[in-house]
Write a protein that holds these residues in place. Structure first.
Motif, PDB file in Angstrom:
ATOM      1  N   GLY A  89       4.511   3.014  -3.870  1.00 39.80           N
ATOM      2  CA  GLY A  89       3.755   3.164  -5.104  1.00 39.80           C
ATOM      3  C   GLY A  89       4.029   4.202  -6.073  1.00 39.80           C
ATOM      4  O   GLY A  89       5.228   4.595  -5.952  1.00 39.80           O
ATOM      5  N   LEU A  90       3.181   4.780  -6.808  1.00 39.90           N
ATOM      6  CA  LEU A  90       3.344   6.132  -7.412  1.00 39.90           C
ATOM      7  C   LEU A  90       3.903   7.009  -6.772  1.00 39.90           C
ATOM      8  O   LEU A  90       4.549   8.053  -6.962  1.00 39.90           O
ATOM      9  N   GLY A  91       3.589   7.071  -5.411  1.00 37.70           N
ATOM     10  CA  GLY A  91       4.011   8.206  -4.386  1.00 37.70           C
ATOM     11  C   GLY A  91       5.376   8.184  -4.472  1.00 37.70           C
ATOM     12  O   GLY A  91       6.199   9.040  -4.239  1.00 37.70           O
ATOM     13  N   ASN A  92       6.069   6.966  -4.418  1.00 42.73           N
ATOM     14  CA  ASN A  92       7.482   7.047  -4.111  1.00 42.73           C
ATOM     15  C   ASN A  92       8.160   7.266  -5.476  1.00 42.73           C
ATOM     16  O   ASN A  92       9.191   7.801  -5.630  1.00 42.73           O
ATOM     17  N   MET A 137      -5.969   8.712   6.440  1.00 44.19           N
ATOM     18  CA  MET A 137      -7.241   8.402   5.675  1.00 44.19           C
ATOM     19  C   MET A 137      -8.115   7.081   5.958  1.00 44.19           C
ATOM     20  O   MET A 137      -8.926   6.813   5.400  1.00 44.19           O
ATOM     21  N   SER A 172       0.637   6.081   3.261  1.00 49.27           N
ATOM     22  CA  SER A 172      -0.908   5.726   3.110  1.00 49.27           C
ATOM     23  C   SER A 172      -1.350   6.291   4.349  1.00 49.27           C
ATOM     24  O   SER A 172      -2.327   5.381   4.883  1.00 49.27           O
ATOM     25  N   PHE A 195       1.187  11.033   2.346  1.00 50.60           N
ATOM     26  CA  PHE A 195       0.677  10.282   0.955  1.00 50.60           C
ATOM     27  C   PHE A 195       1.428   8.943   1.073  1.00 50.60           C
ATOM     28  O   PHE A 195       1.131   7.973   0.561  1.00 50.60           O
ATOM     29  N   SER A 196       2.717   9.080   1.178  1.00 50.64           N
ATOM     30  CA  SER A 196       3.673   7.825   0.757  1.00 50.64           C
ATOM     31  C   SER A 196       3.293   6.998   1.753  1.00 50.64           C
ATOM     32  O   SER A 196       3.536   5.695   1.455  1.00 50.64           O
ATOM     33  N   TYR A 210      -4.907   8.930  -8.934  1.00 56.03           N
ATOM     34  CA  TYR A 210      -3.952   8.066  -8.937  1.00 56.03           C
ATOM     35  C   TYR A 210      -4.243   6.907 -10.111  1.00 56.03           C
ATOM     36  O   TYR A 210      -3.036   6.606 -10.939  1.00 56.03           O
ATOM     37  N   SER A 251       0.842  -1.279  -0.019  1.00 53.44           N
ATOM     38  CA  SER A 251       0.027  -0.046  -0.167  1.00 53.44           C
ATOM     39  C   SER A 251       1.098   1.201   0.126  1.00 53.44           C
ATOM     40  O   SER A 251       0.807   2.203  -0.571  1.00 53.44           O
ATOM     41  N   ALA A 252       1.936   1.252   0.835  1.00 50.66           N
ATOM     42  CA  ALA A 252       2.775   2.540   1.105  1.00 50.66           C
ATOM     43  C   ALA A 252       3.498   2.602  -0.285  1.00 50.66           C
ATOM     44  O   ALA A 252       3.765   3.782  -0.675  1.00 50.66           O
ATOM     45  N   SER A 256      -5.542  -0.777  -1.699  1.00 48.59           N
ATOM     46  CA  SER A 256      -5.679  -0.579  -0.416  1.00 48.59           C
ATOM     47  C   SER A 256      -6.618   0.927  -0.288  1.00 48.59           C
ATOM     48  O   SER A 256      -7.214   1.001   0.787  1.00 48.59           O
ATOM     49  N   ILE A 257      -6.432   1.587  -1.341  1.00 51.14           N
ATOM     50  CA  ILE A 257      -7.411   2.781  -1.267  1.00 51.14           C
ATOM     51  C   ILE A 257      -8.777   2.348  -1.308  1.00 51.14           C
ATOM     52  O   ILE A 257      -9.667   2.676  -0.613  1.00 51.14           O
ATOM     53  N   SER A 279      -1.058  -0.328  -4.418  1.00 49.15           N
ATOM     54  CA  SER A 279      -1.703   0.841  -3.487  1.00 49.15           C
ATOM     55  C   SER A 279      -3.163   1.075  -3.637  1.00 49.15           C
ATOM     56  O   SER A 279      -3.907   1.474  -2.824  1.00 49.15           O
ATOM     57  N   ILE A 336      -8.134  10.398  -4.137  1.00 48.77           N
ATOM     58  CA  ILE A 336      -6.820   9.912  -4.569  1.00 48.77           C
ATOM     59  C   ILE A 336      -6.892   8.872  -5.276  1.00 48.77           C
ATOM     60  O   ILE A 336      -6.362   8.769  -6.520  1.00 48.77           O
TER      61      ILE A 336
HETATM   62  N1  PHE Z   1       1.040   5.369  -0.394  1.00 52.10           N
HETATM   63  C1  PHE Z   1       0.560   5.268  -1.823  1.00 52.10           C
HETATM   64  C2  PHE Z   1       1.957   5.553  -2.731  1.00 52.10           C
HETATM   65  O1  PHE Z   1       2.776   6.127  -2.154  1.00 52.10           O
HETATM   66  C3  PHE Z   1      -0.640   6.030  -2.071  1.00 52.10           C
HETATM   67  C4  PHE Z   1      -1.730   5.895  -1.102  1.00 52.10           C
HETATM   68  C5  PHE Z   1      -1.953   6.906  -0.436  1.00 52.10           C
HETATM   69  C6  PHE Z   1      -2.154   4.559  -0.714  1.00 52.10           C
HETATM   70  C7  PHE Z   1      -3.209   6.819   0.442  1.00 52.10           C
HETATM   71  C8  PHE Z   1      -3.103   4.455   0.083  1.00 52.10           C
HETATM   72  C9  PHE Z   1      -3.478   5.405   0.865  1.00 52.10           C
HETATM   73  O2  PHE Z   1       1.729   5.507  -3.716  1.00 52.10           O
END
Ligand code: PHE
Length: 448
Positions: free
Chosen positions: A22-25, A229, A226, A223-224, A102, A19-20, A320-321, A317, A98
């Motif tokens: 993902g595109l965030g990183n 929320m 997760s 965000f990264s 996303y 989940s953590a 999990s959202i 990711s 998101i």
């Molecule tokens: N953490 C995920 C990412 O880095 C994005 C995400 C945000 C997933 C919030 C779940 C909740 O890409």
């Protein structure tokens, strides 16, 4: 019905890290760092991750495991009728926003898998590659179709349930992702201007920071990870009684930060070597990476692999959202899982379509200078997640029974270091997180 559970402890780490990471990183971190001075942003981000992020992650785990419920129902049980229930709604709203933007970027990664297979149509120049991306992203139909396809892939996994779908997929895909990233990072050191790129990433020039960059660094940390929320509340409701929460939080945050740094190591040497602009925004990764691949032997095979990987990271990711909204409908509205999955994906399709079109036909719609896509990202990452994180930290730090919090945090924790860390977590939830998040928030929005 008995609540679903993740089957193994490896699975717990795989889904949480899934989940953590993902595109965030890989997509968001490099362009945020690129627009906010590089090293200084990284430094702030790491501080936010470990001083605020880890404690809030642990706090969400406590709530989820203790109640065995998803975000809205958890607060309904813990604090009926009180203002804390707001977290249920900010969480749901954040998840849906998101999911909207996303899925669009995840759709782009799918197009780029095929672009790589086609060798980018033989284009190799930086200008040519930029032109190709711009033409694609502003097209009405192509990105939209990929976005729909991406959401359909989510549907297929989600319909299989928690342990069968999400956990199985993550167990296999997450380790693969680490290996491929590592190979790319090593390749990066061979680029001509590697040292310039690495200096940009690791040398903090604090004069580059503004109020908004501090807010951006905090938004990026939330965000990264997760967090903020209820996504981790929902996942923890599927944890076993003896899953160590502190260890899981620390491992997740460390791997997550490691992947963000790896992708910085991959991107910035290339940015400088191929004379590109670090502050290019959301297109950065899609324009810079093809330049690297075009100059590598067997580049198109690497490129295909990379975008497959990015697709995989996005999928674990978004699963999990989506789960935040699915678990809400199942727990709260007594809906069947299948129906909840269908409704969630349909909402995703509606919002993702708006975000996708905001690069083309809807690009004139601007709210405070941002297009719909950027607005969704800003509202979720820089507003809703920090508010959610602040409420969770105050609730667990001050309101929840201290004995329950301590016993949840200590359960299954065997190492003395992790047991000692529990005190820091509780301290931070009370005295660091609420104040720091509040200050950064007001400062970043220019209220202060
Ligand atoms: N953490 C995920 C990412 O880095 C994005 C995400 C945000 C997933 C919030 C779940 C909740 O890409």
């Amino acid at each position: 019905m008995k609540r679903a559970q993740f089957a193994s402890s490896f699975g717990v780490i795989a889904v949480t890290v899934g989940s953590a990471v993902g595109l965030g990183n890989i997509w968001r971190f490099p362009y945020e760092a690129g627009s906010n001075g590089g090293g200084a942003f990284l430094l702030l981000n790491v501080l936010f991750v470990f001083l605020i992020g880890v404690p809030v992650v642990a706090a969400e785990f406590v709530i989820g495991r203790y109640t065995g419920l998803s975000v809205r129902s958890a607060f309904k049980k813990l604090a009926p009728g009180e203002a804390w229930n707001l977290i249920g709604y900010t969480g749901l709203a954040g998840a849906i926003l998101i999911l909207g933007f996303y899925s669009v970027v995840a759709g782009w990664t799918m197009e780029y898998i095929f672009e790589s297979l086609r060798g980018f149509g033989g284009v190799e120049s930086v200008e040519g590659l930029h032109g190709r991306f711009d033409a694609f992203a502003s097209d009405t139909w192509k990105p939209l179709l990929w976005t729909l396809l991406f959401l359909s892939a989510n549907f297929i996994v989600l319909i299989r349930g928690v342990a069968g779908g999400i956990e199985k997929a993550s167990n296999f895909l997450m380790p693969l992702l680490f290996l491929i990233l590592l190979a790319f990072a090593i390749n990066s050191f061979t680029l001509d201007k590697a040292s310039e790129g690495l200096k940009f990433l690791f040398h903090p020039d604090l004069s580059k920071l503004t109020g908004t960059s501090v807010l951006d660094a905090m938004g990026q940390a939330f965000f990264s990870l997760s967090v903020g929320m209820g996504c981790l509340i929902t996942y923890a409701s599927y944890f076993k009684r003896d899953t160590p929460l502190v260890k899981t939080s620390v491992i997740t945050a460390s791997l997550d930060t490691f992947v963000a740094i790896l992708s910085g190591i991959i991107i910035f040497p290339a940015v400088f070597t191929f004379g590109q602009e670090p502050a290019a925004g959301p297109k950065l990764v899609f324009e810079v990476l093809p330049s690297i691949f075009c100059h590598m032997t067997g580049g198109m095979i690497w490129s295909t692999l990379f975008f497959i990987l990015l697709f995989v990271a996005s999928l674990t990711s978004t699963l999990s959202i989506c789960e935040v909204s699915i678990a809400y409908m199942v727990d709260e509205l007594n809906m069947k899982r299948t129906k909840a999955v269908i409704i969630t994906i349909l909402i995703g399709i509606a919002l993702a379509s708006l975000c996708s079109l905001s690069f083309g036909p809807l690009s004139d719609i601007r709210i405070a200078g941002r297009n719909i896509f950027d607005m969704f990202d800003f509202a979720a990452s820089n507003v809703l997640l920090p508010i959610g994180g602040m409420l969770v930290s105050i609730y667990v730090g001050f309101k929840m029974d201290r004995m329950i919090v301590k016993s949840e945090l200590l359960k299954g924790e065997k190492s003395a270091a992790m047991r000692g860390f529990v005190r820091f977590i509780i301290f931070s939830l009370r005295w660091i997180c609420p104040g720091a998040i509040g200050l950064v928030f007001l400062f970043g929005l220019g209220i202060f």
